[in-house]
Scaffold this motif. Structure first.
Motif, PDB file in Angstrom:
ATOM      1  N   THR A 111      -4.975   1.912   1.713  1.00  0.00           N
ATOM      2  CA  THR A 111      -5.904   0.909   2.225  1.00  0.00           C
ATOM      3  C   THR A 111      -5.439   0.316   3.548  1.00  0.00           C
ATOM      4  N   LYS A 112      -4.227   0.668   3.993  1.00  0.00           N
ATOM      5  CA  LYS A 112      -3.661   0.089   5.203  1.00  0.00           C
ATOM      6  C   LYS A 112      -3.483   1.148   6.287  1.00  0.00           C
ATOM      7  N   GLU A 113      -3.573   0.727   7.536  1.00  0.00           N
ATOM      8  CA  GLU A 113      -3.224   1.600   8.643  1.00  0.00           C
ATOM      9  C   GLU A 113      -2.037   1.006   9.377  1.00  0.00           C
ATOM     10  N   LYS A 114      -1.212   1.877   9.917  1.00  0.00           N
ATOM     11  CA  LYS A 114      -0.008   1.444  10.627  1.00  0.00           C
ATOM     12  C   LYS A 114      -0.181   1.719  12.107  1.00  0.00           C
ATOM     13  N   VAL A 133      -2.301   5.293  12.198  1.00  0.00           N
ATOM     14  CA  VAL A 133      -2.146   6.323  11.171  1.00  0.00           C
ATOM     15  C   VAL A 133      -2.388   5.721   9.799  1.00  0.00           C
ATOM     16  N   ARG A 134      -2.940   6.526   8.901  1.00  0.00           N
ATOM     17  CA  ARG A 134      -3.045   6.153   7.487  1.00  0.00           C
ATOM     18  C   ARG A 134      -2.743   7.386   6.640  1.00  0.00           C
ATOM     19  N   THR A 135      -2.573   7.185   5.341  1.00  0.00           N
ATOM     20  CA  THR A 135      -2.229   8.297   4.459  1.00  0.00           C
ATOM     21  C   THR A 135      -3.238   8.433   3.327  1.00  0.00           C
ATOM     22  N   LYS A 136      -3.268   9.634   2.777  1.00  0.00           N
ATOM     23  CA  LYS A 136      -4.119   9.936   1.636  1.00  0.00           C
ATOM     24  C   LYS A 136      -3.289  10.710   0.614  1.00  0.00           C
ATOM     25  N   ARG A 137      -3.231  10.214  -0.611  1.00  0.00           N
ATOM     26  CA  ARG A 137      -2.472  10.891  -1.666  1.00  0.00           C
ATOM     27  C   ARG A 137      -3.261  12.105  -2.147  1.00  0.00           C
ATOM     28  N   LEU A 138      -2.590  13.253  -2.189  1.00  0.00           N
ATOM     29  CA  LEU A 138      -3.225  14.489  -2.636  1.00  0.00           C
ATOM     30  C   LEU A 138      -2.936  14.727  -4.112  1.00  0.00           C
ATOM     31  N   GLU A 139      -3.679  15.636  -4.715  1.00  0.00           N
ATOM     32  CA  GLU A 139      -3.586  15.854  -6.158  1.00  0.00           C
ATOM     33  C   GLU A 139      -2.210  16.326  -6.601  1.00  0.00           C
ATOM     34  N   ASP A 140      -1.495  17.048  -5.726  1.00  0.00           N
ATOM     35  CA  ASP A 140      -0.190  17.576  -6.113  1.00  0.00           C
ATOM     36  C   ASP A 140       0.942  16.568  -5.890  1.00  0.00           C
ATOM     37  N   GLY A 141       0.594  15.326  -5.520  1.00  0.00           N
ATOM     38  CA  GLY A 141       1.611  14.301  -5.312  1.00  0.00           C
ATOM     39  C   GLY A 141       2.097  14.188  -3.882  1.00  0.00           C
ATOM     40  N   SER A 142       1.647  15.070  -3.012  1.00  0.00           N
ATOM     41  CA  SER A 142       2.014  14.986  -1.598  1.00  0.00           C
ATOM     42  C   SER A 142       1.058  14.032  -0.883  1.00  0.00           C
ATOM     43  N   TYR A 143       1.315  13.825   0.406  1.00  0.00           N
ATOM     44  CA  TYR A 143       0.525  12.880   1.190  1.00  0.00           C
ATOM     45  C   TYR A 143       0.025  13.556   2.456  1.00  0.00           C
ATOM     46  N   ARG A 144      -1.231  13.339   2.760  1.00  0.00           N
ATOM     47  CA  ARG A 144      -1.776  13.803   4.029  1.00  0.00           C
ATOM     48  C   ARG A 144      -1.687  12.649   5.012  1.00  0.00           C
TER      49      ARG A 144
END
Length: 342
Positions: free
Chosen positions: A70-73, A102-113
């Protein structure tokens, strides 16, 4: 900033950066300003373990971006670019200053985009003004300045070493499943230091048969290296979804295409510092914000979804610009001859 991959590097002496961490504008107050994780924040590891790929993943996400989706850096960078040629002193060419969101999105395999936009402008060495034109001291020619403007520059951060950027397929490398371990070390005064970098050589998007004046040759040779300095207590703080930091970025790259140097001997070397800007747009220099907004409002916000391709400034130049006319009899500038004797 556009050729990023995390690799292990040797130790460097950074007492000056470590001492500066305590007083860097914005960094000291970042922890106080943090609102803590939101309900959307995934669980993350804070117990320091340099040999744990999951700790490395979570810590790097918190450092490079914010693990809370929910946050951007906002990050800010400033420094100088230097011209390097044989048989003469290194020459400062122009100041460099810019920012990223930049912001992040959690992917199904536990990694982050990690999803990022970044823009970097060039300033006149004497006046400090953002330049639209520049007098090239090597050629005596006035040239149009093209800022770095990357939208997006995304990659996946997982427990495995990230793949090298492909730059639209120009760089080909076979991915290998190597655990993601970075070059961390403990510094003085409760600090921690991270060294990352990448050294590449790959086909140039600006081939010299078409881009006679812009191309440095058939291959690009680019190196980028980063040093991050953080407080250990911030790394271990479960309330901090982003780890405030200061650091240094260096880049060795061919002559910038808009310099119109062709295949002249030499290269450009960037030397800059960077840090988190917790206030976001409000904490950035007003003229930077105005210049970015004049190009497009999007530069003042991180992407909210993933898209591509992720290209560097060189590939973007090939897509967005047109080759400069070649004057009759034009040849690339030649460095001075080597001095005789001592």
């Amino acid at each position: 900033m556009d050729d990023l991959k995390m690799t292990r590097r040797g130790s460097l002496g950074l007492a000056g950066l470590a001492a500066g961490l305590a007083i860097a504008p914005g960094v000291a107050n970042a922890a106080k300003a943090a609102k803590g994780p939101s309900k959307q924040t995934p669980a993350f590891k804070t117990k320091i373990d340099f040999k744990d790929p999951e700790w490395t993943r979570d810590t790097y996400v918190r450092l490079d971006a914010d693990i809370d989706p929910t946050k951007e850096k906002c990050g800010w960078i400033k420094g100088k670019a230097y011209g390097v040629r044989p048989n003469e002193k290194v020459r400062p060419l122009f100041d460099v200053e810019g920012f990223s969101f930049v912001r992040t999105k959690r992917l199904e395999d536990g990694s982050y985009r990690r999803m990022l936009r970044e823009i970097v402008f060039y300033r006149n060495l004497e006046t400090g003004e953002i330049m639209k034109e520049w007098d090239n001291p090597y050629t005596g020619e006035k040239v149009k300045v093209v800022p770095i403007a990357n939208d997006p520059f995304n990659f996946t951060i997982s427990q495995f070493q990230p793949e090298a950027p492909s730059y639209g397929g120009l760089q080909k490398a076979e991915p290998k499943k190597v655990p993601f371990l970075q070059d961390w070390e403990f510094g003085p005064n409760g600090t921690m230091l991270l060294h990352t970098g990448i050294d590449m050589q790959y086909p140039n998007a600006l081939q010299p048969d078409k881009w006679v004046r812009e191309s440095s040759g058939v291959m690009n040779r680019v190196s980028e290296h980063f040093i991050y300095t953080v407080k250990r207590e911030d790394v271990e703080n479960p309330k901090l979804t982003h780890i405030p930091h200061i650091g240094a970025w260096s880049r060795i790259t061919p002559w910038l295409p808009w310099m119109l140097m062709g295949q002249a001997e030499g290269h450009v070397s960037y030397f800059t510092h960077f840090q988190t800007i917790p206030e976001g747009e409000k904490g950035l220099p007003a003229d930077l914000v105005a210049a970015a907004r004049a190009m497009d409002e999007k530069w003042l916000h991180a992407p909210t979804e993933d898209y591509g391709p992720s290209l560097s400034s060189l590939e973007n130049y090939a897509r967005e610009q047109t080759p400069a006319p070649v004057p009759a009899g034009w040849t690339p500038p030649v460095p001075p001859p080597a001095p005789k004797g001592r």
